[in-house]
Design a protein around this motif. Structure first.
Motif, PDB file in Angstrom:
ATOM      1  N   GLN A 105      44.762  33.844  34.758  1.00 29.03           N
ATOM      2  CA  GLN A 105      44.778  33.989  36.210  1.00 29.03           C
ATOM      3  C   GLN A 105      43.591  34.798  36.706  1.00 29.03           C
ATOM      4  O   GLN A 105      42.990  34.466  37.729  1.00 29.03           O
ATOM      5  CB  GLN A 105      46.069  34.663  36.686  1.00 29.03           C
ATOM      6  N   LEU A 106      43.252  35.851  35.989  1.00 31.67           N
ATOM      7  CA  LEU A 106      42.116  36.677  36.376  1.00 31.67           C
ATOM      8  C   LEU A 106      40.817  35.882  36.258  1.00 31.67           C
ATOM      9  O   LEU A 106      39.945  35.979  37.118  1.00 31.67           O
ATOM     10  CB  LEU A 106      42.053  37.937  35.516  1.00 31.67           C
ATOM     11  N   LYS A 107      40.713  35.055  35.226  1.00 28.63           N
ATOM     12  CA  LYS A 107      39.529  34.212  35.069  1.00 28.63           C
ATOM     13  C   LYS A 107      39.396  33.237  36.239  1.00 28.63           C
ATOM     14  O   LYS A 107      38.310  33.026  36.761  1.00 28.63           O
ATOM     15  CB  LYS A 107      39.578  33.444  33.751  1.00 28.63           C
ATOM     16  N   LEU A 108      40.531  32.651  36.624  1.00 22.56           N
ATOM     17  CA  LEU A 108      40.510  31.723  37.755  1.00 22.56           C
ATOM     18  C   LEU A 108      40.107  32.442  39.043  1.00 22.56           C
ATOM     19  O   LEU A 108      39.351  31.907  39.852  1.00 22.56           O
ATOM     20  CB  LEU A 108      41.871  31.052  37.922  1.00 22.56           C
ATOM     21  N   MET A 109      40.611  33.653  39.229  1.00 22.68           N
ATOM     22  CA  MET A 109      40.277  34.423  40.430  1.00 22.68           C
ATOM     23  C   MET A 109      38.784  34.750  40.453  1.00 22.68           C
ATOM     24  O   MET A 109      38.121  34.570  41.467  1.00 22.68           O
ATOM     25  CB  MET A 109      41.113  35.701  40.498  1.00 22.68           C
ATOM     26  N   TYR A 110      38.241  35.204  39.322  1.00 21.63           N
ATOM     27  CA  TYR A 110      36.806  35.495  39.266  1.00 21.63           C
ATOM     28  C   TYR A 110      35.986  34.237  39.548  1.00 21.63           C
ATOM     29  O   TYR A 110      34.983  34.290  40.254  1.00 21.63           O
ATOM     30  CB  TYR A 110      36.400  36.068  37.900  1.00 21.63           C
ATOM     31  N   LYS A 111      36.434  33.118  39.006  1.00 12.43           N
ATOM     32  CA  LYS A 111      35.734  31.851  39.230  1.00 12.43           C
ATOM     33  C   LYS A 111      35.734  31.502  40.719  1.00 12.43           C
ATOM     34  O   LYS A 111      34.721  31.072  41.268  1.00 12.43           O
ATOM     35  CB  LYS A 111      36.398  30.742  38.413  1.00 12.43           C
ATOM     36  N   ALA A 112      36.864  31.699  41.367  1.00 12.76           N
ATOM     37  CA  ALA A 112      36.966  31.426  42.804  1.00 12.76           C
ATOM     38  C   ALA A 112      36.111  32.406  43.602  1.00 12.76           C
ATOM     39  O   ALA A 112      35.396  32.003  44.530  1.00 12.76           O
ATOM     40  CB  ALA A 112      38.428  31.507  43.255  1.00 12.76           C
ATOM     41  N   VAL A 113      36.143  33.668  43.244  1.00 12.22           N
ATOM     42  CA  VAL A 113      35.374  34.686  43.971  1.00 12.22           C
ATOM     43  C   VAL A 113      33.874  34.420  43.833  1.00 12.22           C
ATOM     44  O   VAL A 113      33.113  34.624  44.779  1.00 12.22           O
ATOM     45  CB  VAL A 113      35.745  36.116  43.486  1.00 12.22           C
ATOM     46  N   LYS A 114      33.448  33.923  42.681  1.00 11.48           N
ATOM     47  CA  LYS A 114      32.027  33.633  42.477  1.00 11.48           C
ATOM     48  C   LYS A 114      31.517  32.540  43.413  1.00 11.48           C
ATOM     49  O   LYS A 114      30.322  32.437  43.641  1.00 11.48           O
ATOM     50  CB  LYS A 114      31.752  33.258  41.025  1.00 11.48           C
TER      51      LYS A 114
END
Length: 164
Positions: A105-114
């Motif tokens: 989930q954190l990886k997905l969030m970072y991907k979205a934030v990028k």
């Protein structure tokens, strides 16, 4: 610079280094770039440290310098961070282990934030760090109302990115 100033800087940096690691994670894609950006931010913090007056918390000042450095380098080099040597100074900072194996989930969030623009990324980062809108506005140099409005818009953007 005095040894006292150097010791003070190193102590503050060690205590708050996770701030820099998190910013590096937002603005880089690999460990080499992460390390290069960490080094560049450290150099910029060291250069600016004698001018730190203590009007705000050290961590707030550190956020501002680190985010400005990351955004400036990101815009200039389009993800190719160049570092520079700073002769005569070597810091011995005990680096905390930085674990790249983060939950999905954190990886997905970072991907979205990028996918957000630079200022929006910075705002999300500060928000996730539980900074108040007052602290966010001071760090980014925008009004508190503007920070709240932007954050609401960013939340909607992230919802659309994460749930297309």
């Amino acid at each position: 610079m005095t040894k006292e100033l150097e010791h003070s800087f190193v102590a503050q940096l060690e205590e708050n280094q996770n701030i820099v690691h998190k910013i590096c994670r937002l603005y880089t894609n690999d460990s080499d770039s992460h390390n290069d950006l960490f080094q560049e931010i450290t150099i910029q913090l060291w250069r600016a440290f004698p001018k730190f007056r203590g009007d705000s918390k050290f961590s707030t000042w550190m956020y501002r310098v680190a985010l400005n450095t990351a955004i400036t380098l990101y815009r200039k080099s389009k993800r190719s961070v160049k570092t520079q040597d700073y002769e005569g100074v070597s810091f011995k900072i005990s680096a905390e282990a930085y674990d790249d194996t983060i939950e999905e989930q954190l990886k997905l969030m970072y991907k979205a934030v990028k996918k957000l623009n630079d200022i929006d990324k910075a705002l999300v980062f500060l928000y996730l760090e539980d900074k108040s809108y007052r602290e966010i506005s001071e760090t980014l140099g925008i009004s508190e109302v503007n920070a709240r409005v932007k954050m609401n818009r960013i939340k909607e953007k992230l919802r659309k990115i994460l749930n297309p």
